[in-house]
Write a protein that holds these residues in place. Structure first.
Motif, PDB file in Angstrom:
ATOM      1  N   SER A 109      -5.007   7.082  -2.980  1.00  0.00           N
ATOM      2  CA  SER A 109      -5.403   6.779  -1.600  1.00  0.00           C
ATOM      3  C   SER A 109      -6.499   5.716  -1.569  1.00  0.00           C
ATOM      4  N   ASP A 110      -7.382   5.717  -2.555  1.00  0.00           N
ATOM      5  CA  ASP A 110      -8.423   4.683  -2.644  1.00  0.00           C
ATOM      6  C   ASP A 110      -7.803   3.312  -2.928  1.00  0.00           C
ATOM      7  N   ILE A 111      -6.802   3.283  -3.803  1.00  0.00           N
ATOM      8  CA  ILE A 111      -6.139   2.022  -4.146  1.00  0.00           C
ATOM      9  C   ILE A 111      -5.352   1.508  -2.944  1.00  0.00           C
ATOM     10  N   GLU A 126       2.658   2.970  -9.506  1.00  0.00           N
ATOM     11  CA  GLU A 126       2.632   1.513  -9.375  1.00  0.00           C
ATOM     12  C   GLU A 126       1.253   1.032  -8.920  1.00  0.00           C
ATOM     13  N   LEU A 127       0.630   1.765  -8.021  1.00  0.00           N
ATOM     14  CA  LEU A 127      -0.707   1.401  -7.550  1.00  0.00           C
ATOM     15  C   LEU A 127      -1.725   1.499  -8.676  1.00  0.00           C
ATOM     16  N   ILE A 147      -5.998  -2.155  -1.222  1.00  0.00           N
ATOM     17  CA  ILE A 147      -4.949  -3.152  -0.986  1.00  0.00           C
ATOM     18  C   ILE A 147      -4.854  -3.483   0.495  1.00  0.00           C
ATOM     19  N   THR A 148      -4.946  -2.473   1.350  1.00  0.00           N
ATOM     20  CA  THR A 148      -4.896  -2.709   2.797  1.00  0.00           C
ATOM     21  C   THR A 148      -6.050  -3.600   3.229  1.00  0.00           C
ATOM     22  N   TRP A 149      -7.253  -3.299   2.767  1.00  0.00           N
ATOM     23  CA  TRP A 149      -8.411  -4.120   3.108  1.00  0.00           C
ATOM     24  C   TRP A 149      -8.252  -5.543   2.597  1.00  0.00           C
ATOM     25  N   PRO A 152       0.815  -1.215   0.000  1.00  0.00           N
ATOM     26  CA  PRO A 152       0.000   0.000   0.000  1.00  0.00           C
ATOM     27  C   PRO A 152       0.856   1.276   0.000  1.00  0.00           C
ATOM     28  N   ASN A 153       2.122   1.143   0.365  1.00  0.00           N
ATOM     29  CA  ASN A 153       3.024   2.297   0.397  1.00  0.00           C
ATOM     30  C   ASN A 153       3.790   2.493  -0.903  1.00  0.00           C
TER      31      ASN A 153
END
Length: 139
Positions: free
Chosen positions: A108-110, A88-89, A114-116, A82-83
């Protein structure tokens, strides 16, 4: 994929399982090792993941989050951190969901997506294994 009992709370990191509604809000339990329970009031913004979608250029104008998670789970490549840099995201989401709306979906949505996905993959892997039963029409 059943996301009806999984929620995100605005201003709080992570995902939460909806335990039960109360008169003034809802009781949630964190989806992690701690399994912390707490109540949130009606003034908190709680989003049930089943109702979340990603903007896309299709007939509906969006793609349900469950479909995006399913595509991420079936994808053969490596899911970025996520970082990772925004480019890349965006490239990753373009591989998973080629018709997503690049003007409305932000980096930020992506990152949140990914975090979720990582939280659900780690703590709720059965979500990705259980497919919904096909719907039949009784005559």
């Amino acid at each position: 994929m059943n996301l009806t009992n999984i929620a995100a709370v605005a201003g709080k990191p992570g995902l939460y399982r909806v335990i039960k509604p109360t008169r003034t809000g809802v009781i949630l339990e964190s989806i992690d090792e701690k399994r912390t329970r707490f109540a949130v009031g009606m003034n908190s913004r709680v989003s049930v993941l089943k109702e979340v979608a990603i903007y896309a250029y299709n007939a509906e104008g969006s793609v349900p989050l469950a479909d995006v998670f399913r595509s991420m789970h079936q994808w053969q490549g490596e899911i970025p951190s996520p970082n990772a840099p925004a480019q890349e995201l965006t490239a990753f989401l373009a591989e998973i969901l080629p018709d997503f709306d690049r003007e409305k979906v932000y980096a930020s949505d992506i990152k949140k997506l990914i975090t979720w996905f990582n939280i659900l993959s780690k703590h709720e892997p059965d979500l990705f294994l259980a497919e919904e039963a096909p719907k039949t029409i009784d005559e």
